[in-house]
Design an enzyme around this catalytic site. Structure first.
Site, mmCIF file in Angstrom:
data_model
loop_
_atom_site.group_PDB
_atom_site.id
_atom_site.type_symbol
_atom_site.label_atom_id
_atom_site.label_comp_id
_atom_site.label_asym_id
_atom_site.label_seq_id
_atom_site.Cartn_x
_atom_site.Cartn_y
_atom_site.Cartn_z
ATOM 1 N N ASN A 173 0.859 -1.186 0.000
ATOM 2 C CA ASN A 173 0.000 0.000 0.000
ATOM 3 C C ASN A 173 0.894 1.234 0.000
ATOM 4 O O ASN A 173 1.362 1.687 1.040
ATOM 5 C CB ASN A 173 -0.907 -0.026 1.233
ATOM 6 C CG ASN A 173 -1.956 1.068 1.185
ATOM 7 O OD1 ASN A 173 -1.746 2.110 0.572
ATOM 8 N ND2 ASN A 173 -3.064 0.836 1.845
ATOM 9 N N ASP A 174 1.115 1.780 -1.177
ATOM 10 C CA ASP A 174 2.001 2.937 -1.333
ATOM 11 C C ASP A 174 1.582 4.120 -0.472
ATOM 12 O O ASP A 174 2.347 5.063 -0.293
ATOM 13 C CB ASP A 174 1.972 3.399 -2.800
ATOM 14 C CG ASP A 174 3.034 2.725 -3.645
ATOM 15 O OD1 ASP A 174 4.040 2.280 -3.086
ATOM 16 O OD2 ASP A 174 2.839 2.651 -4.868
ATOM 17 N N CYS A 175 0.362 4.094 -0.025
ATOM 18 C CA CYS A 175 -0.186 5.258 0.674
ATOM 19 C C CYS A 175 -0.173 5.124 2.194
ATOM 20 O O CYS A 175 -0.625 6.019 2.891
ATOM 21 C CB CYS A 175 -1.609 5.517 0.194
ATOM 22 S SG CYS A 175 -1.661 5.859 -1.559
#
Ligand code: GLC
Ligand code: GLC
Length: 811
Positions: free
Chosen positions: A482-484
């Site tokens: 999850n890049d975020c």
């Protein structure tokens, strides 16, 4: 509501109105020359790299939404129309767009004139061929004028849309008969040019956009077309275009065909001029000669069609469920090939000038295409591994043209190393080619420190072992899958990149998701060690995996589900203790598919919690409750409005993880129910809500907190393609490649019925018949291989046979 329908025999999606909720696109090209093409003829082309070698110009973020393409205008008296409807938007008497595998067809009919356009990129050539056939279906003769139109991009697509002070002065063309050459910057450091030509004598041309359109017009009302006459303009600076005019006289019932070629040519750096200032065109003439006649075009098209046919025959299912069959046999595999080619670079949502190849994205894409093109998968693995650092970490992205790691984004995404194991293991399980593990591969492209690929995998594994936090769980770094979820970022100012702001690692924030990955791919790594005869390493790996398993049960379990992470203060993320974001999908899916908590009964609990808290009619949301305010300590995940993207959107990529997890638990009904919710063919009839193409997956569907619940975004370039194909082909339909051979272990709904699969594996064709007389969801009671019953689920691999017939009976 539908805007078209599937034509499975032709392997096409047929769009019957140009007014789709969003442009519905297709990809042309398999090797170096690529085009994006929408159902109204919008789109653009590039060679090799969507940023650096852009051939035609497209306008993102414009009005109308789909602005610029390769257009044909037909002037019939005072009526001007386009076979693909745009840009004039003249109402057509008939319209149809057929997106097929590597080609698109358009049919437009107006006032008794029928135009059929076929567009494709031939195999092994750097060009796009468009054949337009125009037919007079009336009983009186027609005097028509046909105009073509493309707008050139000045190569570097990024610079092209910003550097006007230079670019408005550099444009250059040459025109010879019907061939229009775009040669901007050729005079200096380029040895390539583009050409747009047609296989007939023209009645005029234009290469200056202003002359063609008129200074105050859009491409919906070009002056030249309105006036019915080209001006033979030769561009100098400003915006070069390529326009041909052909006057077409058609007797009643008569049809004429014209072949247009848009090509890219590269000359030898030291032999690029014909004479002073005149580009050398031999290669261009040769290319144009290859598509001079209808027969040549037909032949090139047949080769393309055959290519796709044979490619997709490597996994073929025949069941009583036509939606599953069409997704598995056609569209899902097709999308896997597109993600192989494009990674996340060029779509209608990715401008082609931003990201290169993602390390984790490309490794996951491998899972979906390795059975289709194993050789290219092998090369891709070496490219990816070459961007790894010596400590096992990796550049998060690399550039396809240079194959070098992208220093702007750097490293620190701590899931990256493990994806390399995932991709390599998938390759070896598919091909049996363990020689790849001995391949010498550099670190950070430095050949002087090259080591065998196996050693890269070891460093990937050890990176996680050596980067654990206070709970003995993996440190998250900048983010995991999850890049975020940016737990070390603490960005407080607009414009700071969540991906790169702050330290690349903190000593505290940990990821339970990476722990799940470690258990899954740690075991696959151990198997590769065994394959190489390295028992000690295998044992060590399994011991580390066990430690991780225990750590997850000890500190990664929240009571009803798996915790997502610990933040930089060691506070839980994704726990019932949290005010918002109490449960996340990723650790539920990945821990369970890795087998964590199965025997302890926790896995089932986690799946029940997913169903109760995250499920919706359109798919499973990534988290709940959505973040309604910005959390400095969590980063980008809380920056999106509730229901979108990583903040409680239905992020399609990880829905298959949960579906796979359900197959691990043996619940075929539930696994399939999850599969159906995001499956394009199943949601075709809510296209007015879903909006994106009903033949491919989108990255995201808006979650229930969003205003537009159910609306898809970011179609085409998503890891969803590879993961859903892995799920349906290997887990639900159950044909899973192991190191020893194919295993047959379906997990299907009780009512799914018997089915057959043809699978080409290591050069052998397997015809597998699966019978389920007692309607069980999982369990193979007997396996017969060429008439002989074998024990267990795995078909012993025997390359002395060409075809193997298998009967698996479930019970
Ligand atoms: C995007 C990225 C992918 C990432 C995902 C979740 O799809 O390409 O790398 O895992 O978003 O943030
Ligand atoms: C943004 C997106 C995410 C993607 C990332 C790639 O954070 O929300 O989906 O993975 O950009 O850089």
């Amino acid at each position: 509501m539908k805007y078209g329908h599937f034509d499975d025999d032709a392997r096409e999606y047929v769009i019957t109105t140009p007014k789709t909720p969003l442009p519905w696109i297709n990809y042309l090209g398999n090797q170096e020359f690529f085009s994006l093409i929408s159902n109204t003829c919008g789109g653009y082309s590039f060679c090799k790299d969507a940023k650096l070698l852009r051939i035609t110009r497209y306008r993102y973020n414009n009005i109308p939404y789909d602005n610029n393409g390769k257009y044909f205008y037909i002037k019939d008296g005072d009526t001007i129309w386009n076979p693909g409807w745009q840009p004039t938007k003249t109402t057509l008497d008939e319209y149809e767009c057929r997106h097929g595998l590597g080609y698109s067809k358009f049919k437009g009919v107006k006032n008794g004139v029928e135009a059929n356009v076929l567009t494709f990129v031939p195999m092994n050539d750097r060009c796009e061929v468009s054949r337009i056939r125009i037919k007079n279906t009336t009983s009186t003769a027609k005097e028509l004028k046909l105009f073509s139109y493309v707008e050139w991009c000045l190569w570097n697509a990024d610079d092209d849309e910003r550097n006007f002070q230079r670019n408005l002065s550099t444009g250059e063309v040459e025109v010879i008969d019907s061939a229009i050459f775009h040669k901007t910057e050729y005079r200096e450091r380029r040895n390539h040019f583009a050409v747009y030509s047609v296989n007939t004598k023209v009645d005029g041309f234009d290469t200056s956009r202003e002359s063609f359109l008129g200074p105050y017009n859009g491409n919906d009302t070009p002056d030249v077309v309105t006036n019915g006459a080209c001006t033979n303009s030769v561009a100098s600076g400003w915006s070069p275009v390529a326009v041909h005019q052909i006057n077409v006289t058609l007797a009643p019932g008569e049809e004429k065909s014209f072949v247009f070629v848009l090509g890219y040519i590269e000359n030898d750096e030291n032999d690029k001029w014909e004479s002073h200032g005149v580009i050398k065109k031999d290669l261009a003439w040769e290319m144009l000669d290859r598509y001079k006649t209808d027969e040549q075009v037909d032949k090139a098209f047949d080769i393309l069609v055959d290519y796709w046919k044979s490619l997709l025959s490597k996994y073929h299912v025949k069941s009583s469920n036509d939606k599953v069959d069409r997704m598995v046999n056609i569209w899902n595999q097709y999308q896997c090939m597109v993600t192989f080619n494009m990674s996340r670079s060029a779509s209608y949502y990715e401008s082609g000038i931003g990201r290169g190849m993602g390390f984790r994205d490309s490794c996951q894409d491998l899972l979906g295409f390795v059975h289709l093109i194993p050789d290219r998968a092998r090369a891709r693995i070496i490219d990816i591994a070459s961007t790894q650092f010596q400590d096992g970490s990796a550049y998060h992205q690399y550039q396809p043209l240079t194959k070098k790691g992208n220093a702007d984004i750097g490293s620190g995404f701590n899931d990256d190393p493990l994806w390399l194991i995932a991709g390599t293991s998938a390759y070896i399980r598919e091909t049996g080619d363990d020689s790849i593990l001995d391949e010498m591969v550099p670190f950070d492209n430095d050949e002087s420190v090259a080591t065998p690929l196996m050693n890269h995998l070891k460093r990937s594994f050890d990176y996680i072992v050596n980067h654990k936090g206070p709970h003995n769980l993996p440190l998250i770094g900048r983010a995991d899958w999850n890049d975020c979820l940016n737990l070390n970022c603490f960005s407080a100012h607009p414009g700071e990149s969540f991906q790169t702001f702050g330290p690349s690692e903190g000593p505290v924030a940990e990821s339970v998701f990476i722990a799940g990955m470690f258990v899954k791919y740690g075991e696959e790594y151990a198997q590769l060690c065994e394959l190489k005869g390295d028992k000690a390493d295998a044992e060590y790996a399994r011991c580390e995996v066990q430690k991780m398993y225990d750590a997850v049960l000890k500190d990664g379990w929240d009571g009803e589900w798996f915790i997502r992470a610990y933040d930089a203060y060691s506070h839980k993320v994704g726990s019932k203790e949290c005010e918002e974001g109490q449960i996340f999908i990723e650790p539920q899916g990945f821990c369970v598919l890795a087998g964590i908590g199965v025997k302890e009964g926790l896995a089932k609990k986690a799946m029940d919690s997913v169903k109760e808290k995250l499920d919706t009619k359109y798919g499973i949301m990534i988290l709940q409750p959505a973040y309604t305010k910005y959390h400095l300590e969590l980063g980008e995940v809380s920056s999106y409005p509730p229901g979108y993207k990583e903040n409680a959107g239905i992020f399609c990529h990880n829905n298959p993880w949960v579906s796979i997890a359900e197959t691990v638990l043996g619940d075929g009904d539930r696994a399939f129910e999850i599969y159906k919710k995001t499956c394009p063919a199943y949601i075709e009839d809510i296209s007015e809500i879903h909006c994106t193409e009903p033949y491919v997956y989108s990255q995201m569907v808006a979650g229930k907190d969003a205003k537009f619940f159910g609306q898809g975004k970011n179609s085409w370039l998503t890891g969803t393609a590879a993961w859903t194909f892995t799920n349906i082909s290997q887990y639900i339909l159950g044909i899973y490649p192991t190191l020893e051979g194919l295993s047959v272990n379906p997990c299907i709904p009780a009512e799914f019925g018997d089915f057959n699969i043809t699978r080409v594996y290591r050069g052998v064709t397997y015809n597998i018949e699966i019978k389920n007389p007692n309607k069980v969801q999982k369990g193979v009671a007997s396996l017969t291989v060429d008439g002989v019953e074998v024990a267990g689920n795995v078909i012993p691999f025997d390359d002395s046979k060409k075809t193997v017939n298998v009967i698996a009976t479930m019970n």
